[in-house]
Scaffold this motif. Structure first.
Motif, PDB file in Angstrom:
ATOM      1  N   SER A 153       0.838  -1.194   0.000  1.00  0.00           N
ATOM      2  CA  SER A 153       0.000   0.000   0.000  1.00  0.00           C
ATOM      3  C   SER A 153       0.873   1.243   0.000  1.00  0.00           C
ATOM      4  N   TYR A 154       0.407   2.275  -0.683  1.00  0.00           N
ATOM      5  CA  TYR A 154       1.135   3.540  -0.765  1.00  0.00           C
ATOM      6  C   TYR A 154       0.135   4.682  -0.682  1.00  0.00           C
ATOM      7  N   LYS A 160      -4.939   6.972  -2.143  1.00  0.00           N
ATOM      8  CA  LYS A 160      -4.379   5.742  -1.595  1.00  0.00           C
ATOM      9  C   LYS A 160      -4.279   4.675  -2.683  1.00  0.00           C
ATOM     10  N   ASP A 162      -3.557   0.589  -3.306  1.00  0.00           N
ATOM     11  CA  ASP A 162      -3.436  -0.763  -2.764  1.00  0.00           C
ATOM     12  C   ASP A 162      -3.186  -1.733  -3.910  1.00  0.00           C
ATOM     13  N   CYS A 181      -4.252  -3.141  -9.236  1.00  0.00           N
ATOM     14  CA  CYS A 181      -4.138  -2.065  -8.262  1.00  0.00           C
ATOM     15  C   CYS A 181      -5.454  -1.308  -8.113  1.00  0.00           C
ATOM     16  N   SER A 189     -13.404   4.793  -5.785  1.00  0.00           N
ATOM     17  CA  SER A 189     -12.272   3.896  -6.060  1.00  0.00           C
ATOM     18  C   SER A 189     -12.215   3.509  -7.530  1.00  0.00           C
ATOM     19  N   ASN A 208      -8.501 -10.974  -1.116  1.00  0.00           N
ATOM     20  CA  ASN A 208      -8.812  -9.548  -0.975  1.00  0.00           C
ATOM     21  C   ASN A 208     -10.244  -9.195  -1.370  1.00  0.00           C
ATOM     22  N   LYS A 211     -11.731  -5.862  -0.485  1.00  0.00           N
ATOM     23  CA  LYS A 211     -11.141  -4.644  -1.043  1.00  0.00           C
ATOM     24  C   LYS A 211     -11.510  -4.419  -2.510  1.00  0.00           C
TER      25      LYS A 211
END
Length: 293
Positions: A153-154, A160, A162, A181, A189, A208, A211
């Motif tokens: 994650s960054y 953001k 992920d 990503c 998102s 995931n 997410k």
């Protein structure tokens, strides 16, 4: 060129917000193919650049730019014209999802022309000259190189990032080695899937699934029926689906079956072979869409 901001599935917005969006869109009403939308600097603008049968996307945020894939070798000039028209000089990140020529075709040229703080790559290799040229350019650029895989994650300002895949080592199966990503800005998102196929999608669902939900989906593998499984699309549940694909391509992309499946789950589908480049803008709550044609 058409503005699609009034999609009834999008959240209700106040008059001032729409006024700002439409003023920005009006600037580009006579937008020619080689030019681009001029980003105002507020919020996020995601450009799905028409590169024919390949992928290339630009994320503009108030904290910096991100490049996702680099089209085909033949799209080098078109991508540079697009980026130059926006005044782009630096990227905080580049993500080259996997080493196929329709995703890294112009990577070497872009690395030589612009500056990059960090480049994210999967742990996958190719013997192609295109891949070797990219590696040579990366060595000269001397930017940070990150091995992309799930769990990373960054943060870039209020944006953001992920990474959701690859969640396994798929060896020589380069499509499934694709870096998948997700970018989140406020309540909105964006999910970019490279050429990840059903095998990778299954692993993402296992690791995931919580997410995956995203308002905007870059459809996997140019709309091929090897990607976009029913379970995966239901988990993502996109409002907007963008298919980056070349007109009359030899692969028959996108699959009519996949397009139908996307529409059945309620997504508005935009194909670059039909509408040219697509720009999705958000202030973190609302979404506006602009197409080239």
């Amino acid at each position: 060129m058409k503005s699609k901001a009034n999609n009834p599935r999008f959240p209700k917005v106040n008059a001032l917000t729409w006024l700002v969006i439409f003023v920005v869109l009006a600037v580009c009403f006579f937008w020619p193919k080689e030019n681009a939308f001029i980003f105002s600097g507020d919020g996020v603008a995601v450009h799905f650049i028409d590169v024919g049968q390949g992928d290339c996307a630009l994320i503009q945020s108030d904290a910096g730019n991100i490049l996702i894939d680099a089209g085909t070798p033949d799209s080098e000039s078109a991508i540079m014209r697009y980026l130059d028209a926006l005044g782009i000089e630096n990227f905080a990140y580049a993500i080259f999802t996997h080493p196929h020529a329709d995703h890294i075709g112009s990577a070497a040229a872009l690395l030589e022309r612009y500056t990059f703080d960090a480049v994210i790559l999967p742990d996958a290799v190719s013997t192609s000259r295109t891949f070797e040229r990219m590696l040579d350019a990366l060595e000269k650029e001397k930017c940070e190189i990150i091995s992309g895989h799930d769990g990373l994650s960054y943060v870039l300002g209020n944006l953001k990032l992920d990474l959701l895949a690859p969640a396994s080592d798929y060896g020589d199966d380069l499509n499934n080695q694709s870096v998948v990503c997700k970018f989140t800005y406020g309540e909105i998102s964006f999910l970019f899937t490279g050429d990840a196929e059903s095998k990778s999608e299954s692993d993402i669902l296992r690791e995931n699934s919580d997410k995956l939900c995203a308002e905007v989906l870059k459809v996997g593998h140019h709309g091929s029926k090897t990607s976009s499984s029913e379970a995966f699309l239901e988990a993502v549940s996109p409002q907007i689906a963008v298919i980056s694909v070349g007109e009359d391509n030899e692969y028959g992309h996108p699959s009519a079956w996949i397009v139908s499946r996307l529409k059945e789950i309620g997504a508005s589908v935009y194909r670059t072979d039909q509408v040219g480049s697509v720009i999705v803008m958000t202030d973190g709550k609302n979404i506006g869409v602009q197409t080239e044609k």
